[in-house]
Design a protein around this motif. Structure first.
Motif, PDB file in Angstrom:
ATOM      1  N   ALA A 181       0.816  -1.211   0.000  1.00 53.97           N
ATOM      2  CA  ALA A 181       0.000   0.000   0.000  1.00 53.97           C
ATOM      3  C   ALA A 181       0.850   1.261   0.000  1.00 53.97           C
ATOM      4  O   ALA A 181       0.390   2.318  -0.449  1.00 53.97           O
ATOM      5  CB  ALA A 181      -0.931  -0.007   1.217  1.00 53.97           C
ATOM      6  N   GLY A 182       2.092   1.156   0.463  1.00 52.91           N
ATOM      7  CA  GLY A 182       2.986   2.310   0.469  1.00 52.91           C
ATOM      8  C   GLY A 182       3.960   2.347  -0.686  1.00 52.91           C
ATOM      9  O   GLY A 182       4.891   3.161  -0.691  1.00 52.91           O
ATOM     10  N   LEU A 183       3.753   1.483  -1.683  1.00 51.36           N
ATOM     11  CA  LEU A 183       4.696   1.421  -2.801  1.00 51.36           C
ATOM     12  C   LEU A 183       4.704   2.689  -3.651  1.00 51.36           C
ATOM     13  O   LEU A 183       5.701   2.991  -4.304  1.00 51.36           O
ATOM     14  CB  LEU A 183       4.377   0.215  -3.694  1.00 51.36           C
ATOM     15  CG  LEU A 183       4.909  -1.131  -3.230  1.00 51.36           C
ATOM     16  CD1 LEU A 183       4.555  -2.216  -4.239  1.00 51.36           C
ATOM     17  CD2 LEU A 183       6.415  -1.087  -3.016  1.00 51.36           C
ATOM     18  N   GLY A 184       3.585   3.423  -3.676  1.00 53.82           N
ATOM     19  CA  GLY A 184       3.547   4.643  -4.474  1.00 53.82           C
ATOM     20  C   GLY A 184       4.649   5.604  -4.066  1.00 53.82           C
ATOM     21  O   GLY A 184       5.361   6.156  -4.934  1.00 53.82           O
ATOM     22  N   GLU A 185       4.821   5.799  -2.772  1.00 48.37           N
ATOM     23  CA  GLU A 185       5.871   6.679  -2.279  1.00 48.37           C
ATOM     24  C   GLU A 185       7.254   6.091  -2.532  1.00 48.37           C
ATOM     25  O   GLU A 185       8.204   6.818  -2.841  1.00 48.37           O
ATOM     26  CB  GLU A 185       5.671   6.935  -0.781  1.00 48.37           C
ATOM     27  CG  GLU A 185       4.361   7.642  -0.443  1.00 48.37           C
ATOM     28  CD  GLU A 185       4.198   7.841   1.039  1.00 48.37           C
ATOM     29  OE1 GLU A 185       5.115   7.439   1.800  1.00 48.37           O
ATOM     30  OE2 GLU A 185       3.159   8.388   1.455  1.00 48.37           O
ATOM     31  N   VAL A 186       7.372   4.777  -2.401  1.00 53.27           N
ATOM     32  CA  VAL A 186       8.657   4.115  -2.654  1.00 53.27           C
ATOM     33  C   VAL A 186       9.063   4.294  -4.110  1.00 53.27           C
ATOM     34  O   VAL A 186      10.220   4.608  -4.414  1.00 53.27           O
ATOM     35  CB  VAL A 186       8.568   2.614  -2.304  1.00 53.27           C
ATOM     36  CG1 VAL A 186       9.855   1.891  -2.699  1.00 53.27           C
ATOM     37  CG2 VAL A 186       8.294   2.434  -0.817  1.00 53.27           C
ATOM     38  N   PHE A 187       8.121   4.102  -5.030  1.00 58.41           N
ATOM     39  CA  PHE A 187       8.403   4.292  -6.449  1.00 58.41           C
ATOM     40  C   PHE A 187       8.791   5.742  -6.736  1.00 58.41           C
ATOM     41  O   PHE A 187       9.693   6.005  -7.533  1.00 58.41           O
ATOM     42  CB  PHE A 187       7.181   3.915  -7.284  1.00 58.41           C
ATOM     43  CG  PHE A 187       6.911   2.434  -7.339  1.00 58.41           C
ATOM     44  CD1 PHE A 187       7.948   1.521  -7.424  1.00 58.41           C
ATOM     45  CD2 PHE A 187       5.617   1.953  -7.309  1.00 58.41           C
ATOM     46  CE1 PHE A 187       7.708   0.148  -7.478  1.00 58.41           C
ATOM     47  CE2 PHE A 187       5.351   0.594  -7.368  1.00 58.41           C
ATOM     48  CZ  PHE A 187       6.400  -0.303  -7.444  1.00 58.41           C
ATOM     49  N   ALA A 188       8.107   6.675  -6.095  1.00 55.65           N
ATOM     50  CA  ALA A 188       8.376   8.093  -6.330  1.00 55.65           C
ATOM     51  C   ALA A 188       9.795   8.461  -5.907  1.00 55.65           C
ATOM     52  O   ALA A 188      10.431   9.331  -6.522  1.00 55.65           O
ATOM     53  CB  ALA A 188       7.361   8.955  -5.581  1.00 55.65           C
ATOM     54  N   ARG A 189      10.310   7.790  -4.880  1.00 55.16           N
ATOM     55  CA  ARG A 189      11.673   8.068  -4.413  1.00 55.16           C
ATOM     56  C   ARG A 189      12.714   7.250  -5.155  1.00 55.16           C
ATOM     57  O   ARG A 189      13.917   7.417  -4.919  1.00 55.16           O
ATOM     58  CB  ARG A 189      11.780   7.777  -2.913  1.00 55.16           C
ATOM     59  CG  ARG A 189      10.926   8.674  -2.034  1.00 55.16           C
ATOM     60  CD  ARG A 189      11.326   8.539  -0.575  1.00 55.16           C
ATOM     61  NE  ARG A 189      11.174   7.172  -0.105  1.00 55.16           N
ATOM     62  CZ  ARG A 189      10.092   6.707   0.529  1.00 55.16           C
ATOM     63  NH1 ARG A 189       9.048   7.513   0.726  1.00 55.16           N
ATOM     64  NH2 ARG A 189      10.021   5.459   0.952  1.00 55.16           N
ATOM     65  N   GLY A 190      12.258   6.338  -6.017  1.00 56.57           N
ATOM     66  CA  GLY A 190      13.190   5.493  -6.755  1.00 56.57           C
ATOM     67  C   GLY A 190      13.860   4.454  -5.889  1.00 56.57           C
ATOM     68  O   GLY A 190      14.969   4.000  -6.184  1.00 56.57           O
ATOM     69  N   GLU A 191      13.181   4.032  -4.832  1.00 54.44           N
ATOM     70  CA  GLU A 191      13.753   3.064  -3.899  1.00 54.44           C
ATOM     71  C   GLU A 191      13.116   1.694  -4.069  1.00 54.44           C
ATOM     72  O   GLU A 191      12.183   1.507  -4.852  1.00 54.44           O
ATOM     73  CB  GLU A 191      13.557   3.557  -2.457  1.00 54.44           C
ATOM     74  CG  GLU A 191      14.235   4.885  -2.171  1.00 54.44           C
ATOM     75  CD  GLU A 191      13.926   5.388  -0.778  1.00 54.44           C
ATOM     76  OE1 GLU A 191      13.073   4.761  -0.105  1.00 54.44           O
ATOM     77  OE2 GLU A 191      14.513   6.401  -0.356  1.00 54.44           O
ATOM     78  N   THR A 192      13.611   0.728  -3.304  1.00 57.03           N
ATOM     79  CA  THR A 192      13.073  -0.631  -3.276  1.00 57.03           C
ATOM     80  C   THR A 192      12.462  -0.887  -1.914  1.00 57.03           C
ATOM     81  O   THR A 192      13.048  -0.506  -0.894  1.00 57.03           O
ATOM     82  CB  THR A 192      14.183  -1.662  -3.542  1.00 57.03           C
ATOM     83  OG1 THR A 192      14.777  -1.396  -4.811  1.00 57.03           O
ATOM     84  CG2 THR A 192      13.622  -3.081  -3.555  1.00 57.03           C
ATOM     85  N   PRO A 193      11.279  -1.519  -1.829  1.00 51.81           N
ATOM     86  CA  PRO A 193      10.647  -1.756  -0.531  1.00 51.81           C
ATOM     87  C   PRO A 193      11.462  -2.696   0.344  1.00 51.81           C
ATOM     88  O   PRO A 193      12.206  -3.546  -0.146  1.00 51.81           O
ATOM     89  CB  PRO A 193       9.296  -2.374  -0.901  1.00 51.81           C
ATOM     90  CG  PRO A 193       9.517  -2.997  -2.233  1.00 51.81           C
ATOM     91  CD  PRO A 193      10.477  -2.087  -2.942  1.00 51.81           C
ATOM     92  N   ASN A 194      11.308  -2.536   1.646  1.00 53.88           N
ATOM     93  CA  ASN A 194      11.993  -3.388   2.610  1.00 53.88           C
ATOM     94  C   ASN A 194      11.214  -4.679   2.795  1.00 53.88           C
ATOM     95  O   ASN A 194      10.265  -4.737   3.571  1.00 53.88           O
ATOM     96  CB  ASN A 194      12.131  -2.658   3.953  1.00 53.88           C
ATOM     97  CG  ASN A 194      12.791  -3.523   5.015  1.00 53.88           C
ATOM     98  OD1 ASN A 194      13.454  -4.514   4.698  1.00 53.88           O
ATOM     99  ND2 ASN A 194      12.612  -3.162   6.270  1.00 53.88           N
ATOM    100  N   LEU A 195      11.608  -5.732   2.067  1.00 61.12           N
ATOM    101  CA  LEU A 195      10.883  -6.998   2.115  1.00 61.12           C
ATOM    102  C   LEU A 195      11.284  -7.844   3.312  1.00 61.12           C
ATOM    103  O   LEU A 195      10.694  -8.893   3.551  1.00 61.12           O
ATOM    104  CB  LEU A 195      11.113  -7.775   0.809  1.00 61.12           C
ATOM    105  CG  LEU A 195      10.655  -7.046  -0.474  1.00 61.12           C
ATOM    106  CD1 LEU A 195      10.878  -7.926  -1.686  1.00 61.12           C
ATOM    107  CD2 LEU A 195       9.199  -6.622  -0.366  1.00 61.12           C
ATOM    108  N   GLY A 196      12.294  -7.399   4.039  1.00 59.19           N
ATOM    109  CA  GLY A 196      12.684  -8.099   5.258  1.00 59.19           C
ATOM    110  C   GLY A 196      11.985  -7.555   6.483  1.00 59.19           C
ATOM    111  O   GLY A 196      12.357  -7.878   7.615  1.00 59.19           O
ATOM    112  N   LEU A 197      10.947  -6.765   6.258  1.00 57.33           N
ATOM    113  CA  LEU A 197      10.231  -6.115   7.349  1.00 57.33           C
ATOM    114  C   LEU A 197       9.687  -7.105   8.361  1.00 57.33           C
ATOM    115  O   LEU A 197       9.670  -6.837   9.564  1.00 57.33           O
ATOM    116  CB  LEU A 197       9.088  -5.272   6.771  1.00 57.33           C
ATOM    117  CG  LEU A 197       8.214  -4.493   7.758  1.00 57.33           C
ATOM    118  CD1 LEU A 197       9.042  -3.388   8.415  1.00 57.33           C
ATOM    119  CD2 LEU A 197       7.003  -3.903   7.049  1.00 57.33           C
ATOM    120  N   ILE A 198       9.243  -8.263   7.882  1.00 62.98           N
ATOM    121  CA  ILE A 198       8.598  -9.217   8.779  1.00 62.98           C
ATOM    122  C   ILE A 198       9.563  -9.777   9.824  1.00 62.98           C
ATOM    123  O   ILE A 198       9.147 -10.296  10.856  1.00 62.98           O
ATOM    124  CB  ILE A 198       7.977 -10.371   7.953  1.00 62.98           C
ATOM    125  CG1 ILE A 198       6.924 -11.107   8.786  1.00 62.98           C
ATOM    126  CG2 ILE A 198       9.045 -11.330   7.441  1.00 62.98           C
ATOM    127  CD1 ILE A 198       6.084 -12.075   7.994  1.00 62.98           C
TER     128      ILE A 198
END
Length: 229
Positions: A181-198
């Motif tokens: 749900a927060g990927l829009g902001e991640v894409f806007a910053r040109g970053e990769t989501p933290n998939l190790g969050l869990i």
């Protein structure tokens, strides 16, 4: 063996042909088109998304995590988590039934008729089915595919498998759906989501608490059994 053979064949072919299509980069590059299609055809997007997710899980194709992120990206944390968990459960049922029709029924019957250690293992699982089913869903280290196969091999009823799968994958599904749900902001910053969050303590510790709660009936039964001895 035919159902399992079909799943294996599709998984191998799909893993080779779809490794780029079902990746995070594909979601990033096509995000605007996906959002535009969702805005114009919301119900159709939900159905198409869930059908794709079911196929990914049922045939063990690559991209299940990306599909979960996509559910959050397209539909928000809610109802995205509901779509993700429902589709994952349906796909898991596909693997479960294929395994049971293939080897599960014969293996469960052989274990039931066995003696010694094999029989004790089967009896122990039968006595603690709900706890065991929730544990293999909640523990992050247990692969989803394995958690679908093992219950079929030991004769778990379908209804019990469905309920424990749906409820058991909600915590992890909620975490990754919220990331999506927060990927829009991640894409806007040109970053990769933290998939190790869990695996971060603030997420992992509550999940481990649920694991301990699921394991509690097993511990209580084992303690009473030792007292009885």
């Amino acid at each position: 063996m035919l159902p399992l053979a079909v799943i294996l064949a599709v998984a191998l072919v799909g893993g080779y042909l779809l490794r780029d299509v079902l990746g995070f980069e594909a979601l990033r590059d096509n995000r605007q088109a996906l959002l535009a299609f969702r805005d114009q055809h919301y119900a159709l997007t939900v159905l198409a998304f869930m059908a794709a997710y079911v196929a990914i899980v049922a045939f063990s194709l690559p991209g299940a995590l990306v599909a979960t992120l996509t559910g959050g990206f397209l539909f928000g944390t809610f109802p995205g988590v509901l779509f993700n968990v429902s589709a994952a459960t349906i796909g898991a049922v596909g693997i479960f039934l294929a395994a049971r029709w293939g080897l599960g029924e014969r293996l469960a019957a052989r274990m039931e008729a066995g003696h010694g250690a094999v029989k004790r293992i089967k009896d122990g699982i039968d006595e603690n089915q709900w706890s065991m089913l929730f544990l293999i869903r909640l523990v992050p280290a247990v692969p989803f595919f394995v958690a679908n196969l093992v219950p079929a091999m030991v004769g778990v009823p379908l209804g019990r498998f469905v309920v424990s799968t749906f409820l058991g994958i909600i915590p992890g599904g909620l975490v990754y759906t919220s990331v999506g749900a927060g990927l829009g902001e991640v894409f806007a910053r040109g970053e990769t989501p933290n998939l190790g969050l869990i695996f971060e303590p603030r997420i992992l510790l509550p999940i481990l608490g649920l694991c301990a709660l699921a394991a509690l009936p097993i511990v209580i039964k084992a303690t009473r059994g030792r007292k009885g001895l």
